[in-house]
Write a protein that holds these residues in place. Structure first.
Motif, PDB file in Angstrom:
ATOM      1  N   ILE A   1       6.457   1.904   7.022  1.00 62.09           N
ATOM      2  CA  ILE A   1       6.078   2.392   5.683  1.00 62.09           C
ATOM      3  C   ILE A   1       7.034   3.487   5.208  1.00 62.09           C
ATOM      4  CG2 ILE A   1       4.414   4.199   6.344  1.00 62.09           C
ATOM      5  CD1 ILE A   1       2.648   2.958   3.997  1.00 62.09           C
ATOM      6  N   MET A   2       7.571   4.279   6.131  1.00 72.72           N
ATOM      7  CA  MET A   2       8.572   5.269   5.714  1.00 72.72           C
ATOM      8  C   MET A   2       9.887   4.595   5.336  1.00 72.72           C
ATOM      9  SD  MET A   2       7.892   8.696   8.001  1.00 72.72           S
ATOM     10  CE  MET A   2       8.112   7.930   9.599  1.00 72.72           C
ATOM     11  N   ARG A   3      10.216   3.508   6.001  1.00 75.13           N
ATOM     12  CA  ARG A   3      11.396   2.736   5.608  1.00 75.13           C
ATOM     13  C   ARG A   3      11.205   2.157   4.209  1.00 75.13           C
ATOM     14  NH1 ARG A   3      16.818   1.548   7.048  1.00 75.13           N
ATOM     15  NH2 ARG A   3      17.306  -0.532   6.298  1.00 75.13           N
ATOM     16  N   ALA A   4       9.994   1.635   3.933  1.00 75.96           N
ATOM     17  CA  ALA A   4       9.721   1.008   2.644  1.00 75.96           C
ATOM     18  C   ALA A   4       9.770   2.010   1.493  1.00 75.96           C
ATOM     19  CB  ALA A   4       8.359   0.313   2.680  1.00 75.96           C
ATOM     20  N   TYR A   5       9.276   3.228   1.708  1.00 76.26           N
ATOM     21  CA  TYR A   5       9.159   4.182   0.607  1.00 76.26           C
ATOM     22  C   TYR A   5      10.213   5.279   0.614  1.00 76.26           C
ATOM     23  CZ  TYR A   5       4.903   2.032  -0.998  1.00 76.26           C
ATOM     24  OH  TYR A   5       4.010   1.139  -1.509  1.00 76.26           O
ATOM     25  N   LEU A   6      10.631   5.703   1.796  1.00 75.99           N
ATOM     26  CA  LEU A   6      11.620   6.777   1.879  1.00 75.99           C
ATOM     27  C   LEU A   6      13.026   6.242   2.102  1.00 75.99           C
ATOM     28  CD1 LEU A   6       9.594   9.299   4.069  1.00 75.99           C
ATOM     29  CD2 LEU A   6       9.933   9.365   1.594  1.00 75.99           C
ATOM     30  N   GLY A   7      13.126   4.975   2.517  1.00 74.30           N
ATOM     31  CA  GLY A   7      14.436   4.353   2.683  1.00 74.30           C
ATOM     32  C   GLY A   7      15.204   4.805   3.900  1.00 74.30           C
ATOM     33  N   ILE A   8      14.515   5.435   4.866  1.00 79.23           N
ATOM     34  CA  ILE A   8      15.189   5.908   6.077  1.00 79.23           C
ATOM     35  C   ILE A   8      14.536   5.257   7.304  1.00 79.23           C
ATOM     36  CG2 ILE A   8      16.048   8.093   5.168  1.00 79.23           C
ATOM     37  CD1 ILE A   8      12.916   8.083   7.273  1.00 79.23           C
ATOM     38  N   MET A   9      15.278   5.248   8.412  1.00 75.32           N
ATOM     39  CA  MET A   9      14.732   4.786   9.681  1.00 75.32           C
ATOM     40  C   MET A   9      14.527   6.019  10.563  1.00 75.32           C
ATOM     41  SD  MET A   9      13.602   2.141  11.223  1.00 75.32           S
ATOM     42  CE  MET A   9      14.326   0.668  10.481  1.00 75.32           C
ATOM     43  N   ALA A  10      13.286   6.400  10.755  1.00 76.55           N
ATOM     44  CA  ALA A  10      12.950   7.649  11.439  1.00 76.55           C
ATOM     45  C   ALA A  10      12.964   7.455  12.952  1.00 76.55           C
ATOM     46  CB  ALA A  10      11.601   8.167  10.966  1.00 76.55           C
ATOM     47  N   THR A  11      14.166   7.441  13.499  1.00 79.22           N
ATOM     48  CA  THR A  11      14.387   7.233  14.924  1.00 79.22           C
ATOM     49  C   THR A  11      15.342   8.322  15.426  1.00 79.22           C
ATOM     50  OG1 THR A  11      16.239   5.752  14.407  1.00 79.22           O
ATOM     51  CG2 THR A  11      14.078   4.729  14.763  1.00 79.22           C
ATOM     52  N   PRO A  12      15.529   8.454  16.754  1.00 79.01           N
ATOM     53  CA  PRO A  12      14.911   7.734  17.867  1.00 79.01           C
ATOM     54  C   PRO A  12      13.427   8.083  18.000  1.00 79.01           C
ATOM     55  CG  PRO A  12      16.161   9.599  18.676  1.00 79.01           C
ATOM     56  CD  PRO A  12      16.455   9.509  17.210  1.00 79.01           C
ATOM     57  N   LEU A  13      12.696   7.242  18.703  1.00 79.45           N
ATOM     58  CA  LEU A  13      11.254   7.406  18.692  1.00 79.45           C
ATOM     59  C   LEU A  13      10.618   7.211  20.063  1.00 79.45           C
ATOM     60  CD1 LEU A  13       9.650   4.412  18.875  1.00 79.45           C
ATOM     61  CD2 LEU A  13      10.659   4.179  16.611  1.00 79.45           C
TER      62      LEU A  13
ATOM     63  N   ASP B   1       0.830  -1.200   0.000  1.00 80.05           N
ATOM     64  CA  ASP B   1       0.000   0.000   0.000  1.00 80.05           C
ATOM     65  C   ASP B   1       0.868   1.255   0.000  1.00 80.05           C
ATOM     66  OD1 ASP B   1      -2.395  -1.503   0.075  1.00 80.05           O
ATOM     67  OD2 ASP B   1      -2.115  -1.827   2.212  1.00 80.05           O
ATOM     68  N   ARG B   2       0.635   2.103  -0.971  1.00 79.22           N
ATOM     69  CA  ARG B   2       1.476   3.269  -1.234  1.00 79.22           C
ATOM     70  C   ARG B   2       1.392   4.314  -0.122  1.00 79.22           C
ATOM     71  NH1 ARG B   2       0.391   8.005  -3.982  1.00 79.22           N
ATOM     72  NH2 ARG B   2      -1.640   7.277  -4.765  1.00 79.22           N
ATOM     73  N   LEU B   3       2.551   4.863   0.239  1.00 76.93           N
ATOM     74  CA  LEU B   3       2.620   5.995   1.150  1.00 76.93           C
ATOM     75  C   LEU B   3       2.131   7.246   0.427  1.00 76.93           C
ATOM     76  CD1 LEU B   3       3.585   7.364   3.821  1.00 76.93           C
ATOM     77  CD2 LEU B   3       5.833   7.595   2.734  1.00 76.93           C
ATOM     78  N   CYS B   4       1.138   7.912   0.997  1.00 77.89           N
ATOM     79  CA  CYS B   4       0.535   9.071   0.347  1.00 77.89           C
ATOM     80  C   CYS B   4       0.839  10.390   1.051  1.00 77.89           C
ATOM     81  CB  CYS B   4      -0.983   8.910   0.275  1.00 77.89           C
ATOM     82  SG  CYS B   4      -1.551   7.450  -0.631  1.00 77.89           S
ATOM     83  N   LEU B   5       0.957  10.352   2.373  1.00 75.15           N
ATOM     84  CA  LEU B   5       1.063  11.591   3.137  1.00 75.15           C
ATOM     85  C   LEU B   5       1.909  11.368   4.380  1.00 75.15           C
ATOM     86  CD1 LEU B   5      -0.427  14.435   2.747  1.00 75.15           C
ATOM     87  CD2 LEU B   5      -1.906  13.697   4.622  1.00 75.15           C
ATOM     88  N   VAL B   6       2.750  12.352   4.693  1.00 76.85           N
ATOM     89  CA  VAL B   6       3.474  12.381   5.969  1.00 76.85           C
ATOM     90  C   VAL B   6       3.108  13.682   6.665  1.00 76.85           C
ATOM     91  CG1 VAL B   6       5.718  12.398   7.130  1.00 76.85           C
ATOM     92  CG2 VAL B   6       5.387  10.995   5.079  1.00 76.85           C
ATOM     93  N   GLN B   7       2.637  13.574   7.904  1.00 79.41           N
ATOM     94  CA  GLN B   7       2.247  14.739   8.683  1.00 79.41           C
ATOM     95  C   GLN B   7       3.282  14.978   9.773  1.00 79.41           C
ATOM     96  OE1 GLN B   7       0.173  11.885   7.657  1.00 79.41           O
ATOM     97  NE2 GLN B   7      -1.473  12.199   9.138  1.00 79.41           N
ATOM     98  N   LEU B   8       3.582  16.253  10.037  1.00 79.62           N
ATOM     99  CA  LEU B   8       4.605  16.593  11.011  1.00 79.62           C
ATOM    100  C   LEU B   8       4.207  17.827  11.818  1.00 79.62           C
ATOM    101  CD1 LEU B   8       6.193  16.314   7.896  1.00 79.62           C
ATOM    102  CD2 LEU B   8       7.953  15.597   9.502  1.00 79.62           C
TER     103      LEU B   8
END
Length: 207
Positions: A88-100, A36-43
């Motif tokens: 899903i951000m790892r799958a589409y953006l290729g990054i690990m968004a940490t620390p979390l 399932d495609r990543l469509c939106l990232v909210q921040l």
């Protein structure tokens, strides 16, 4: 307070307060990362504004400014369901968004008197605010994102900083702060297991 809408990337990482934790959520075409495609990232940095980054169906997900922010090891990222968002951000953006920090995980550790750990229930009990979830199952891949969708998406990151404050107090009260941190530290590995095909398997079980 305003909702800012961006196509394909942030205009700059300087729009967020220096050193502030960043609340993050995602919207996708479904709940299976990779299918399932990543469509939106909210921040949000907790100051009152929310930023929405929309990716189209032909996106290459390059988004260098967004990736720089998400991959910054000095920025704490706040999620409500980190397991999915990180995957899903790892799958589409290729990054690990940490620390979390994951408010849903924290809720499960200290609100053991209930099995209702959704963001709507958590915000209602701890902050006294009613969230609308009408747009939860809407089409996030549509050519145009409606005002109602934008408001729903923004509300998913609007309260995470305040929730963290409340949850931290309860974790400390119940002597579960270190346990919570251990869970947060493991969540990136849990997300990688999901992406690698072990989504429904507990590899630590006896069977």
């Amino acid at each position: 307070m305003a909702i800012h809408f961006h196509e394909e990337d942030l205009p700059s990482t300087d729009i967020f307060a220096e050193g502030a934790a960043i609340a993050i959520d995602t919207e996708a075409m479904g709940l299976i990362p990779g299918r399932d495609r990543l469509c939106l990232v909210q921040l949000s940095d907790g100051s009152g504004d929310e930023h929405l980054v929309r990716f189209g169906p032909d996106s290459d997900y390059s988004a260098p400014k967004l990736k720089a922010l998400l991959a910054n090891p000095d920025r704490l990222k706040l999620y409500h369901f980190a397991r999915f968002d990180v995957a899903i951000m790892r799958a589409y953006l290729g990054i690990m968004a940490t620390p979390l920090y994951c408010t849903r995980t924290a809720s499960k550790l200290i609100r053991t008197y209930t099995d209702r750990h959704g963001l709507k229930e958590l915000v209602k009990e701890m902050l006294g605010t009613d969230l609308s979830k009408q747009q939860q199952t809407s089409d996030w891949g549509a050519p145009d994102i409606s005002d109602a969708q934008r408001e729903y998406a923004a509300s998913d990151v609007r309260y995470l900083h305040r929730l963290k404050e409340q949850l931290d107090q309860r974790l400390a009260r119940e002597n579960r702060t270190e346990l919570a941190q251990a869970c947060f530290d493991f969540l990136p590995a849990r997300a990688l297991l999901d992406l690698a095909g072990w989504a429904e398997v507990d590899i630590f079980s006896h069977g």
